[in-house]
Scaffold this motif. Structure first.
Motif, PDB file in Angstrom:
ATOM      1  N   ILE A  86       0.824  -1.212   0.000  1.00  0.00           N
ATOM      2  CA  ILE A  86       0.000   0.000   0.000  1.00  0.00           C
ATOM      3  C   ILE A  86       0.859   1.263   0.000  1.00  0.00           C
ATOM      4  N   GLY A  87       2.058   1.144  -0.577  1.00  0.00           N
ATOM      5  CA  GLY A  87       2.989   2.269  -0.519  1.00  0.00           C
ATOM      6  C   GLY A  87       3.007   3.137  -1.764  1.00  0.00           C
ATOM      7  N   HIS A  88       2.462   2.635  -2.865  1.00  0.00           N
ATOM      8  CA  HIS A  88       2.519   3.428  -4.082  1.00  0.00           C
ATOM      9  C   HIS A  88       1.186   3.431  -4.814  1.00  0.00           C
ATOM     10  N   MET A  89       1.183   4.104  -5.955  1.00  0.00           N
ATOM     11  CA  MET A  89      -0.072   4.277  -6.668  1.00  0.00           C
ATOM     12  C   MET A  89      -0.373   3.137  -7.635  1.00  0.00           C
ATOM     13  N   THR A  90       0.498   2.140  -7.657  1.00  0.00           N
ATOM     14  CA  THR A  90       0.273   0.983  -8.525  1.00  0.00           C
ATOM     15  C   THR A  90      -0.478  -0.073  -7.725  1.00  0.00           C
ATOM     16  N   SER A  91      -1.598  -0.522  -8.281  1.00  0.00           N
ATOM     17  CA  SER A  91      -2.474  -1.394  -7.508  1.00  0.00           C
ATOM     18  C   SER A  91      -2.789  -2.669  -8.291  1.00  0.00           C
ATOM     19  N   ALA A  92      -3.785  -3.417  -7.838  1.00  0.00           N
ATOM     20  CA  ALA A  92      -4.206  -4.626  -8.555  1.00  0.00           C
ATOM     21  C   ALA A  92      -4.879  -4.243  -9.868  1.00  0.00           C
ATOM     22  N   LEU A  93      -4.889  -5.197 -10.810  1.00  0.00           N
ATOM     23  CA  LEU A  93      -5.550  -4.975 -12.093  1.00  0.00           C
ATOM     24  C   LEU A  93      -6.741  -5.926 -12.221  1.00  0.00           C
ATOM     25  N   PRO A  94      -7.808  -5.458 -12.850  1.00  0.00           N
ATOM     26  CA  PRO A  94      -8.915  -6.384 -13.142  1.00  0.00           C
ATOM     27  C   PRO A  94      -8.400  -7.515 -14.032  1.00  0.00           C
ATOM     28  N   TYR A  95      -8.915  -8.712 -13.807  1.00  0.00           N
ATOM     29  CA  TYR A  95      -8.436  -9.889 -14.526  1.00  0.00           C
ATOM     30  C   TYR A  95      -8.605  -9.809 -16.034  1.00  0.00           C
ATOM     31  N   PHE A  96      -9.730  -9.202 -16.450  1.00  0.00           N
ATOM     32  CA  PHE A  96      -9.996  -9.213 -17.887  1.00  0.00           C
ATOM     33  C   PHE A  96      -8.934  -8.434 -18.676  1.00  0.00           C
ATOM     34  N   LEU A  97      -8.175  -7.581 -17.990  1.00  0.00           N
ATOM     35  CA  LEU A  97      -7.161  -6.794 -18.702  1.00  0.00           C
ATOM     36  C   LEU A  97      -5.972  -7.637 -19.166  1.00  0.00           C
ATOM     37  N   MET A  98      -5.765  -8.782 -18.506  1.00  0.00           N
ATOM     38  CA  MET A  98      -4.611  -9.600 -18.914  1.00  0.00           C
ATOM     39  C   MET A  98      -4.826 -10.181 -20.320  1.00  0.00           C
ATOM     40  N   PRO A  99      -5.908 -10.923 -20.565  1.00  0.00           N
ATOM     41  CA  PRO A  99      -6.111 -11.383 -21.956  1.00  0.00           C
ATOM     42  C   PRO A  99      -6.296 -10.235 -22.950  1.00  0.00           C
ATOM     43  N   LEU A 100      -6.965  -9.163 -22.519  1.00  0.00           N
ATOM     44  CA  LEU A 100      -7.141  -8.043 -23.453  1.00  0.00           C
ATOM     45  C   LEU A 100      -5.791  -7.424 -23.829  1.00  0.00           C
ATOM     46  N   VAL A 158      -5.735  19.402 -18.286  1.00  0.00           N
ATOM     47  CA  VAL A 158      -5.749  18.499 -17.135  1.00  0.00           C
ATOM     48  C   VAL A 158      -4.980  17.229 -17.485  1.00  0.00           C
ATOM     49  N   THR A 159      -4.121  16.794 -16.563  1.00  0.00           N
ATOM     50  CA  THR A 159      -3.423  15.510 -16.710  1.00  0.00           C
ATOM     51  C   THR A 159      -4.131  14.446 -15.876  1.00  0.00           C
ATOM     52  N   ILE A 160      -4.425  13.308 -16.492  1.00  0.00           N
ATOM     53  CA  ILE A 160      -4.965  12.159 -15.752  1.00  0.00           C
ATOM     54  C   ILE A 160      -4.209  10.903 -16.180  1.00  0.00           C
ATOM     55  N   ASP A 161      -3.759  10.121 -15.205  1.00  0.00           N
ATOM     56  CA  ASP A 161      -3.116   8.842 -15.512  1.00  0.00           C
ATOM     57  C   ASP A 161      -4.123   7.715 -15.369  1.00  0.00           C
ATOM     58  N   ALA A 162      -4.298   6.963 -16.443  1.00  0.00           N
ATOM     59  CA  ALA A 162      -5.205   5.816 -16.347  1.00  0.00           C
ATOM     60  C   ALA A 162      -4.536   4.664 -15.597  1.00  0.00           C
ATOM     61  N   HIS A 163      -3.195   4.651 -15.565  1.00  0.00           N
ATOM     62  CA  HIS A 163      -2.514   3.539 -14.879  1.00  0.00           C
ATOM     63  C   HIS A 163      -2.439   3.741 -13.371  1.00  0.00           C
ATOM     64  N   LYS A 164      -3.045   4.822 -12.896  1.00  0.00           N
ATOM     65  CA  LYS A 164      -3.129   4.963 -11.445  1.00  0.00           C
ATOM     66  C   LYS A 164      -4.519   4.490 -11.021  1.00  0.00           C
ATOM     67  N   GLN A 165      -5.433   5.417 -10.696  1.00  0.00           N
ATOM     68  CA  GLN A 165      -6.703   4.939 -10.130  1.00  0.00           C
ATOM     69  C   GLN A 165      -7.767   4.566 -11.149  1.00  0.00           C
ATOM     70  N   LEU A 166      -7.389   4.461 -12.413  1.00  0.00           N
ATOM     71  CA  LEU A 166      -8.344   3.871 -13.359  1.00  0.00           C
ATOM     72  C   LEU A 166      -7.981   2.401 -13.602  1.00  0.00           C
ATOM     73  N   TYR A 167      -6.992   1.906 -12.854  1.00  0.00           N
ATOM     74  CA  TYR A 167      -6.691   0.470 -12.813  1.00  0.00           C
ATOM     75  C   TYR A 167      -6.312  -0.123 -14.166  1.00  0.00           C
ATOM     76  N   ILE A 168      -5.503   0.632 -14.914  1.00  0.00           N
ATOM     77  CA  ILE A 168      -5.006   0.199 -16.221  1.00  0.00           C
ATOM     78  C   ILE A 168      -3.519  -0.155 -16.048  1.00  0.00           C
ATOM     79  N   PRO A 169      -2.994  -1.092 -16.810  1.00  0.00           N
ATOM     80  CA  PRO A 169      -1.561  -1.399 -16.676  1.00  0.00           C
ATOM     81  C   PRO A 169      -0.672  -0.183 -16.974  1.00  0.00           C
ATOM     82  N   MET A 170       0.534  -0.243 -16.466  1.00  0.00           N
ATOM     83  CA  MET A 170       1.513   0.826 -16.607  1.00  0.00           C
ATOM     84  C   MET A 170       1.635   1.320 -18.053  1.00  0.00           C
TER      85      MET A 170
END
Lengths: 549, 549
Positions: free
Chosen positions: B98-112, B332-344
């Protein structure tokens, strides 16, 4: 929301499942993934529609600007992706898609990519990437040694040194080129007396302190457009990217380079870098790197080589002599997603001197602390994925001799195709392949004779009509979906520098056969007949020219 | 070279197979992929070694700078990756990480992701991306409407317009911030009379023409380090990123902002942008965006909001009011790989005005022709992957209400943890969570009392010792591998601005439970006991302070 559900509902419990329960083996997504794993080309051939749908039509499927207010089942969405996206994507790995630098990928990269994405490391710092950090440094070290071949001691000393960097891994060649020129700019205006360095005080104060009237970057007319973008971003201005003339082989004219360097100097304009091109995007030619290096040394400026595409040729012991002098460059750009056969998003810039990047180094309290080995302290980008792993794996699985075979094969194929084009009496080779890239156009023998003999207005008029025909053929061929070549505009010396639209072909796909290449010409020949109005105009003009002789 | 082979050989035939024959179902790579697909967390838990190996040790596996001269079997290499890389990577998706902004990913993103990589589109131009281009434009449109909520007509007119752009998809927040400030800089010095615009003629001529002495960008002391990098790259200089004071809640002081704006103006320094922060990296606080917008309007400068991390909060109807005023931002800057749970590797910058990016537009003969819809004409990067597809899919599968649940859950969890910390008599909450980020430290009650009462040198000495203890705990906890919190350095008002090292926690992972949070504190408490020498010094100093009262 998860495919196993009967109804899509948005509650936290079902939401948790998308993070914990994988798609079942029977799910649409898994089935698609399996089919794709089994035979990618078959899958794409089956799912990408051959005939092109106009972009305006495709856009209709992507028109909603509002975020969906209710969830979609994974299976349903997957089908939607197949129907609207995959079907109208581009079959970049097709052996008959020979128009760009994107080629087929080795199969093992697909599962490896999935592992890379599942690991979801962030290379900006050790804390979120651990072993990926030394791995990336090793990949940079390997590319460095491919270019510069320094001693074992050199790499033992610098490859993993916290305060140093042999280069930077980045999303692509553009960021790599910008990084190289950023370093060149900052090293050209270091701290001095009261002046704290351009990185601290900017261009305005730098030029005033050093008493210059401007900054310039030199590259041949064939330089990649990213260099103009770099000049803009870096505050130098696009005008200050000075285009040096090229010779009949699209290589930089050394005389003109020397003239321009002297002229700039006498105008008190500081040249921060000369960029040599190792494989121009449009013609694939390589600048005389050794001679440029000499000029740079004489004029004390940074020598950058843009080998984004051609750099992979260094893998070939047979052909690497074509890039002789690259080892004299201060920095080199190489894209792994071009001829190193890595998926999109893998560029690199290498610096000869491990200290070069010090002028762009930066730190922060929460990450990138001084003395840490965090890669983020030397990169233009911040958070980055673990793409370096794919390069690392390919280097090991394919190995250098494997890459050499791929490179040699591409060059042989380009030679074959160039000869094939030259043998046709209705095609004309415009640029001979130095690497695996060549350009040509469709021009029936009678038209060619007329164009050679014509003068003045008629000559230009006929050439314009041929340009229209080339454009027509290229567009129609793309729309047919059987094969794809790209096009660009050149000013070939053999046609007195007339603006000439040409087909452009890159032969990097190992699956492209000689038969495919023959078919590309046949198809173009057939399409050429489908422009009656253009052909009529060409015929009429040719008759006029013939009658005037 | 391919796993089916008995011996690894480098000939073109076997090389072709890696492009045509997938890994068999029995191959090591397929098996690993399957296990990873089945249960990612289990796979990672099994393969990532818990106890940290020193980086120096890990580096030994990544020391060879020479390219391999012979190929490796895929299966052998996969095992090698497991042993050397995966085992020493970071378990970023772990619920106790819980130390950084990188979190778990939804499973469906791996095959996608695998499909996205297999398609290998290049978003720089239509020819190599086709339907991916309108898809990316739609994703940008959706984010734009999330921020700016313009009319349907607005999006119908601009979303797919060739000459316009609602923003740019990029590799991450740093490139997004640089792009925003690049646009701001170029729009601040447009063509005028003889002057052709800063993009053409650079900073030096721009300042001379407009008679300015310098350029400035303003942001609070809590601004992300990427902004300093941006100021450097853009030729403005790091010094010209002016730090505005913050209040006790780590928000920008509006008075100081006004003072600085006026001061710069009177010194003939052009402020090209004020950056508001919507979720500071270190404390998660949000600047008063509406008020900053007013100031920017008054002083006629670009207002950029760095919402790389906090922007996802706009998905929550319950909490989006926290970002009120963001709709007044020019970009505005928004990172999808932070709290939109998208891979890096998925950042975005959005511009309110569809014409804003015209000043950074560029074209080239072979691609990005004028009038084309090629995305590359408005992006800092060149070749780019189809990451936008993953954002598109997540938007549809999770939907806005799904994202709202994730965001709300994170904020609730942060509230819970803040209360939990506050209740302990040996921990101290340093910054209260405004979003899902908070900071705290370990400080036993007796030490705290002493620190409150101490004065002068002793106060600072004791605080220094506590900093050492925090650092010790954080490092040891990371090395133990059970859980991970990050650390940073703050200057909290409640401790008179003393330099204070704190634990930093980001609660974005939906799998993090209350029990895990309780265990994090318990573990830290235990580790605190393992620093006898530090504890002895603290005890001694506390006694001295007590005796002096």
């Amino acid at each position: 929301m998860v495919s196993q559900d009967k109804t899509a509902k948005v509650d936290f419990e079902s939401l948790l499942r998308i993070f914990t329960v994988p798609e079942g083996p029977e799910s649409t997504l898994t089935q698609i993934e399996d089919r794709l794993s089994l035979n990618l080309n078959e899958f794409l051939k089956e799912h990408i529609v051959a005939e092109e749908k106009p972009l305006r039509e495709i856009e209709k499927d992507f028109n909603d600007s509002l975020l969906p207010e209710s969830p979609t089942f994974v299976s349903e969405h997957t089908q939607h992706l197949l129907d609207t996206l995959v079907s109208h994507s581009v079959h970049t790995s097709s052996p008959s898609f020979i128009g760009h630098m994107t080629s087929a990928l080795p199969y093992f990269l697909m599962p490896l990519s999935k592992i890379m994405i599942a690991l979801n490391q962030n290379l900006v710092k050790i804390e979120t990437s651990k072993a990926f950090t030394p791995l990336e440094r090793q990949v940079l070290g390997m590319l460095h040694s491919l270019i510069y071949a320094q001693s074992d001691d050199f790499y033992a000393k610098w490859m993993h040194s916290a305060q140093h960097s042999l280069g930077a891994f980045c999303s692509g060649g553009t960021i790599a080129n910008i990084t190289a020129l950023w370093v060149a700019r900052n090293n050209a205006f270091p701290a001095n007396g009261e002046f704290k360095g351009i990185e601290q005080q900017g261009i305005f104060k730098a030029l005033k302190h050093y008493d210059y009237e401007g900054i310039a970057i030199l590259v041949s007319e064939r330089g990649h457009y990213s260099l103009k973008k770099a000049a803009d971003v870096l505050g130098i201005g696009r005008e200050s990217l000075i285009a040096v003339k090229t010779d009949e082989n699209n290589k930089i004219c050394l005389d003109d380079l020397e003239t321009k360097l002297v002229e700039l100097e006498s105008n008190r304009i500081k040249t921060i870098a000369v960029v040599g091109i190792a494989g121009t995007t449009e013609t694939g030619n390589i600048d005389p790197l050794e001679e440029i290096a000499k000029q740079c040394q004489k004029h004390q400026c940074h020598f950058h080589v843009d080998a984004a595409w051609g750099g992979a040729t260094l893998m070939s012991n047979k052909h690497r002599h074509l890039l002789a002098g690259i080892e004299l460059a201060d920095s080199v750009t190489i894209d792994a997603h071009k001829q190193l056969y890595i998926p999109m998003g893998a560029g690199m810039v290498l610096f000869k001197d491990p200290h070069a990047m010090a002028s762009v180094e930066h730190h922060a309290a929460y990450i990138l602390r001084k003395g840490s080995k965090d890669l983020g302290s030397h990169s233009l980008e911040g958070s980055r994925s673990g793409m370096a792993m794919l390069v690392y794996s390919s280097m090991h699985i394919i190995s250098r001799p494997g890459y050499e075979l791929l490179i040699n094969e591409g060059l042989d194929k380009a030679r074959f195709f160039a000869d094939l084009v030259s043998k046709q009496d209705d095609f004309e080779l415009i640029t001979d392949p130095e690497l695996c890239l060549l350009t040509y156009r469709y021009i029936p023998a009678r038209v060619r004779t007329a164009l050679e003999k014509a003068t003045g207005k008629n000559k230009h008029k006929l050439n314009e009509l041929l340009n229209g025909l080339t454009q027509f053929i290229q567009k129609r061929q793309r729309e047919n979906g059987l094969s794809f070549v790209s096009r660009t505009t050149l000013t070939p010396k053999q046609w007195d520098g007339m603006t000439t639209i040409v087909f452009r072909v890159v032969l990097a796909n190992p699956l492209t056969t000689h038969d495919i290449l023959k078919n590309v010409l046949n198809e173009q020949r057939e399409i050429a007949k489908m422009a009656p109005s253009l052909n009529k105009q060409i015929d009429a003009l040719v008759s006029t020219i013939e009658s005037e002789l």
